[in-house]
Design an enzyme around this catalytic site. Structure first.
Site, PDB file in Angstrom:
ATOM      1  N   HIS A   1      -3.801   4.237  -6.110  1.00 49.04           N
ATOM      2  CA  HIS A   1      -4.091   4.728  -4.759  1.00 49.04           C
ATOM      3  C   HIS A   1      -2.842   5.328  -4.121  1.00 49.04           C
ATOM      4  O   HIS A   1      -2.880   6.435  -3.567  1.00 49.04           O
ATOM      5  CB  HIS A   1      -4.614   3.579  -3.900  1.00 49.04           C
ATOM      6  CG  HIS A   1      -4.667   3.886  -2.434  1.00 49.04           C
ATOM      7  ND1 HIS A   1      -5.703   4.597  -1.850  1.00 49.04           N
ATOM      8  CD2 HIS A   1      -3.801   3.597  -1.425  1.00 49.04           C
ATOM      9  CE1 HIS A   1      -5.469   4.733  -0.559  1.00 49.04           C
ATOM     10  NE2 HIS A   1      -4.331   4.135  -0.276  1.00 49.04           N
ATOM     11  N   GLU A   2      -1.732   4.587  -4.188  1.00 48.43           N
ATOM     12  CA  GLU A   2      -0.506   5.076  -3.553  1.00 48.43           C
ATOM     13  C   GLU A   2       0.063   6.272  -4.307  1.00 48.43           C
ATOM     14  O   GLU A   2       0.619   7.187  -3.699  1.00 48.43           O
ATOM     15  CB  GLU A   2       0.534   3.953  -3.481  1.00 48.43           C
ATOM     16  CG  GLU A   2       0.140   2.780  -2.599  1.00 48.43           C
ATOM     17  CD  GLU A   2      -0.027   3.154  -1.126  1.00 48.43           C
ATOM     18  OE1 GLU A   2       0.417   4.254  -0.733  1.00 48.43           O
ATOM     19  OE2 GLU A   2      -0.597   2.355  -0.370  1.00 48.43           O
TER      20      GLU A   2
END
Length: 509
Positions: A315-316
């Site tokens: 996600h990051e």
């Protein structure tokens, strides 16, 4: 806000947070660490979840002794240092109140009735009323899932009877995560420790860089000698180039993955330089940094990622890639991360994930979906309430919403908004973006990637062109519609949570 001295059994793969001189090997792969236990998520998490029955990180037999500690940590006030922590959240409350007042004043000067409306004007929602409608409708649709999870209360009751403890009745916020975790283990029997062995940190990084380059038609070239931390090679700089041309740099990003003294305990992506056209016509490349605090690898043992950490990593990581392709995506933009986590599982990393375990993992996606997503909606509603009305009491708002939406009372004497970093981290009035992004992501995956191939180069290039390239220059719905070739809906998201949608078939795993 403080810390507590407490001997505690840490998972063997999370001892990067512990001083080496304090670590002693314990039974079943655990590490006994008489540790100054802080209040950051990575340290509080193992206490309040209590681990799992099949995982050496678990120790349910110790849970009765940890309950007071978990309650204290969840409230942000260790049982041996209440004065320090209480003064800390009171100070934060005062800061938050002043921040909200100044933001509201600034918004009125700009001609907006509320801070929320001034922020949302540039987002897909446009107004706070649209956000309120979205959150209310989604909460109503997800509520049956929360009502279908009385098994959590039954688990608590059975455990109290087994241990001869008093059964107090309702689930508390500070033991909710423990019983959610136990419910997942009871129903799906996912051996998290065995799963972790498939995800050594260094192998995952190589694999994910490879998948991203393959999907998006990009190359990530490591710049040797460009480390920002001179004592080691913790921070690495990559130059992003288009694979077709191979020469022109279109952006750069740093991967700062491991903890060190004085570093923020948060995981986030930070833009260091925006991409734009300069006055002389040349393009200024975008530069971003992904900052995380995963356990640093050692020769023995290696750093093993848990599956939820794998999702967080992916996600990051998407965010610096997005920033190098355009401006930062606005809240609510789609990031179809979970399917590629599964792709990483299927490819195998450290050791191949056994097929039986992989099947259980895929099924476990339905574990506690109602409770988890309703918690996100509560946070988004607290955020909206705080920035729509002045004065506002966010603690009262949180307590009311916990009871109304989740049916779980807020822990007395605590003040969640005082530790809710988004409220003071340039994300105010935008927490709705988390559930909104998941809705769009489910739609983009099921409509395109699932139909045409998870690793389809054509779909990935369409994603790059329609969503990554415009970045923050367009709102989420404006980017998703041409990618889908239709209006986005919530159907795929609801189906992925195990709900029935009229006219739609449940998706295959």
């Amino acid at each position: 806000m403080g810390a507590v001295h407490e001997p505690f059994i840490f998972p063997a793969d999370t001892t990067g947070a512990c001083s080496a001189s304090r670590v002693m090997r314990g039974a079943r792969g655990t590490v006994l660490c008489p540790h100054l236990l802080g209040l950051q998520t990575g340290q509080v998490g193992p206490v309040v979840t209590g681990g799992s029955q099949e995982n050496p990180t678990a120790d349910p037999e110790r849970w009765p002794q940890r309950r007071d500690l978990a309650r204290g940590l969840w409230g942000g006030r260790g049982p041996r240092s209440p004065a320090l922590a209480i003064s800390g959240f009171q100070e934060n409350c005062a800061i938050l109140g002043e921040l909200v007042r100044l933001q509201a004043q600034k918004s009125r000067l700009l001609g907006f009735s509320t801070r929320a409306n001034s922020v949302l004007e540039m987002n897909a929602a446009k107004t706070s009323q649209v956000v309120a409608t979205f959150l209310d409708e989604l909460a109503q649709k997800l509520k049956p899932l929360g009502e279908q999870e009385p098994v959590i209360l039954e688990l608590k009751k059975a455990e109290c009877q087994r241990r001869g403890l008093h059964f107090a009745g309702p689930i508390n916020t500070w033991d909710l995560r423990y019983y959610m975790n136990q419910g997942e283990e009871t129903r799906y029997h996912v051996d998290q420790h065995l799963l972790n062995e498939s995800f050594p940190m260094q192998v995952v990084t190589r694999g994910w860089l490879g998948i991203s380059q393959e999907l998006l038609g990009l190359t990530f070239d490591l710049e040797e000698g460009a480390n920002m931390c001179h004592e080691d090679e913790d921070v690495r700089l990559y130059t992003v180039r288009d694979a077709a041309s191979g020469k022109v740099s279109i952006g750069k990003f740093y991967l700062d993955l491991y903890p060190r003294e004085g570093k923020s305990g948060h995981m986030a992506c930070f833009g260091l330089q925006p991409g734009c056209l300069q006055q002389d016509g040349r393009r200024q490349i975008a530069i971003a940094a992904m900052v995380a605090n995963f356990t640093k690898p050692t020769p023995n043992p290696p750093s093993l990622l848990q599956h939820d950490e794998l999702e967080t990593y992916f996600h990051e990581f998407w965010q610096p890639v997005m920033r190098t392709r355009g401006e930062a995506l606005r809240p609510g933009s789609p990031r179809p991360v979970k399917p590629w986590c599964c792709c990483q599982c299927r490819r195998g990393t450290g050791s191949a994930v056994p097929q039986g375990l992989l099947d259980k993992l895929i099924k476990s996606r339905l574990a506690n979906p109602g409770l988890f997503n309703l918690c996100q909606i509560i946070l988004a509603k607290v955020d909206q309430a705080l920035h729509k009305q002045t004065p506002s009491d966010p603690a009262q708002d949180n307590a009311r919403l916990c009871q109304e939406i989740l049916g779980v009372p807020a822990t007395p004497g605590t003040h969640l908004p005082a530790t809710f970093g988004r409220l003071a981290g340039s994300y105010d009035a935008q927490s709705y973006g988390y559930p909104c992004s998941e809705v769009y992501s489910a739609d983009t995956f099921h409509t395109r990637f699932k139909q045409e191939g998870v690793l389809s180069g054509k779909v990935a290039m369409d994603y790059r062109s329609c969503i990554l390239r415009p970045g923050g220059s367009e709102d989420a719905k404006g980017m998703v519609k041409p990618f889908l070739a239709c209006d986005p809906t919530q159907d795929a998201f609801l189906l992925s949570k195990g709900l029935q949608v009229e006219g739609c078939k449940p998706p295959a795993c």
